[in-house]
Design a protein around this motif. Structure first.
Motif, PDB file in Angstrom:
ATOM      1  N   ASP A  51       0.804  -1.198   0.038  1.00  0.00           N
ATOM      2  CA  ASP A  51       0.039  -0.087   0.066  1.00  0.00           C
ATOM      3  C   ASP A  51       0.892   1.322   0.178  1.00  0.00           C
ATOM      4  O   ASP A  51       0.478   2.157  -0.717  1.00  0.00           O
ATOM      5  N   GLY A  54       2.346   1.877  -3.319  1.00  0.00           N
ATOM      6  CA  GLY A  54       1.270   2.004  -4.501  1.00  0.00           C
ATOM      7  C   GLY A  54       1.396   0.956  -5.593  1.00  0.00           C
ATOM      8  O   GLY A  54       1.156   1.166  -6.668  1.00  0.00           O
ATOM      9  N   VAL A  55       1.905  -0.364  -4.960  1.00  0.00           N
ATOM     10  CA  VAL A  55       2.250  -1.461  -6.083  1.00  0.00           C
ATOM     11  C   VAL A  55       0.608  -2.109  -6.418  1.00  0.00           C
ATOM     12  O   VAL A  55      -0.003  -2.109  -5.481  1.00  0.00           O
ATOM     13  N   LYS A  56       0.941  -2.441  -7.450  1.00  0.00           N
ATOM     14  CA  LYS A  56      -0.602  -3.210  -8.011  1.00  0.00           C
ATOM     15  C   LYS A  56      -0.252  -4.652  -7.307  1.00  0.00           C
ATOM     16  O   LYS A  56       0.544  -5.200  -7.336  1.00  0.00           O
ATOM     17  N   LYS A  57      -1.399  -5.058  -7.042  1.00  0.00           N
ATOM     18  CA  LYS A  57      -1.536  -6.088  -6.385  1.00  0.00           C
ATOM     19  C   LYS A  57      -2.550  -7.173  -6.906  1.00  0.00           C
ATOM     20  O   LYS A  57      -3.480  -6.852  -7.582  1.00  0.00           O
ATOM     21  N   MET A  58      -2.495  -8.491  -6.499  1.00  0.00           N
ATOM     22  CA  MET A  58      -3.423  -9.444  -6.723  1.00  0.00           C
ATOM     23  C   MET A  58      -4.069  -9.914  -5.423  1.00  0.00           C
ATOM     24  O   MET A  58      -3.320 -10.101  -4.527  1.00  0.00           O
ATOM     25  N   CYS A  59      -5.262  -9.928  -5.431  1.00  0.00           N
ATOM     26  CA  CYS A  59      -6.010 -10.203  -4.532  1.00  0.00           C
ATOM     27  C   CYS A  59      -6.861 -11.529  -4.430  1.00  0.00           C
ATOM     28  O   CYS A  59      -7.225 -12.074  -5.414  1.00  0.00           O
ATOM     29  N   CYS A  76      -3.948  -9.752  -0.192  1.00  0.00           N
ATOM     30  CA  CYS A  76      -3.366  -9.211  -1.498  1.00  0.00           C
ATOM     31  C   CYS A  76      -1.966  -9.390  -1.298  1.00  0.00           C
ATOM     32  O   CYS A  76      -1.199  -9.192  -0.590  1.00  0.00           O
ATOM     33  N   MET A  78       1.674  -9.231  -4.264  1.00  0.00           N
ATOM     34  CA  MET A  78       2.052  -8.453  -5.521  1.00  0.00           C
ATOM     35  C   MET A  78       2.808  -9.502  -6.525  1.00  0.00           C
ATOM     36  O   MET A  78       3.244  -9.355  -7.720  1.00  0.00           O
TER      37      MET A  78
END
Length: 133
Positions: A51, A54-59, A76, A78
């Motif tokens: 968070d 600001g990393v794109k995450k897979m949840c 979540c 990354m």
């Protein structure tokens, strides 16, 4: 013995203090360590880091159900390699919460039902998260 009393007894046997009779953070941590499941703080730490960056995450969402009580948890990550850990942590949290809510202390035979429910957790979480290994 009621569920709350059974949990408190188990907590005391595991040196979890205070032995309050509910399956909270300290109990989850102890149970995870004893059964080779992921520790709750590792997942929480990773989510805070992601968070902040600001990393794109897979949840992943994992839901458990007992006696009509549904509890879902989301974790979540990354990277693909972290999915197994996230799945097991979410499963452990949802499963234990379902057991807590499905077998209230006032129900007859709740302690035995609760114990059976919790014994089923490790196998179920391993099976649920197998696609991520």
């Amino acid at each position: 013995m009621k569920t709350e009393e059974a949990v408190a007894k188990w907590q005391a046997s595991q040196a979890i203090s205070p032995a309050k009779g509910y399956f909270g953070y300290s109990s989850r941590k102890n149970y995870a360590k004893k059964h080779g499941l992921p520790s709750p703080e590792k997942q929480e730490e990773l989510e805070r880091e992601l968070d902040a960056q600001g990393v794109k995450k897979m949840c992943l969402d994992v839901c458990s159900e007992f006696r009509g009580v549904y509890v879902c948890e989301t974790r979540c990550v990354m990277s693909e390699s972290d999915k197994i850990h996230a799945c097991r942590d979410a499963c452990q949290a949802s499963f234990s919460a379902s057991c807590d809510r499905a077998y209230p202390t006032s129900a007859p035979g709740a302690a035995e039902d609760y114990e059976s429910c919790m014994e089923y957790m490790q196998r179920t979480c391993m099976d649920t998260c197998k696609p991520y290994t």
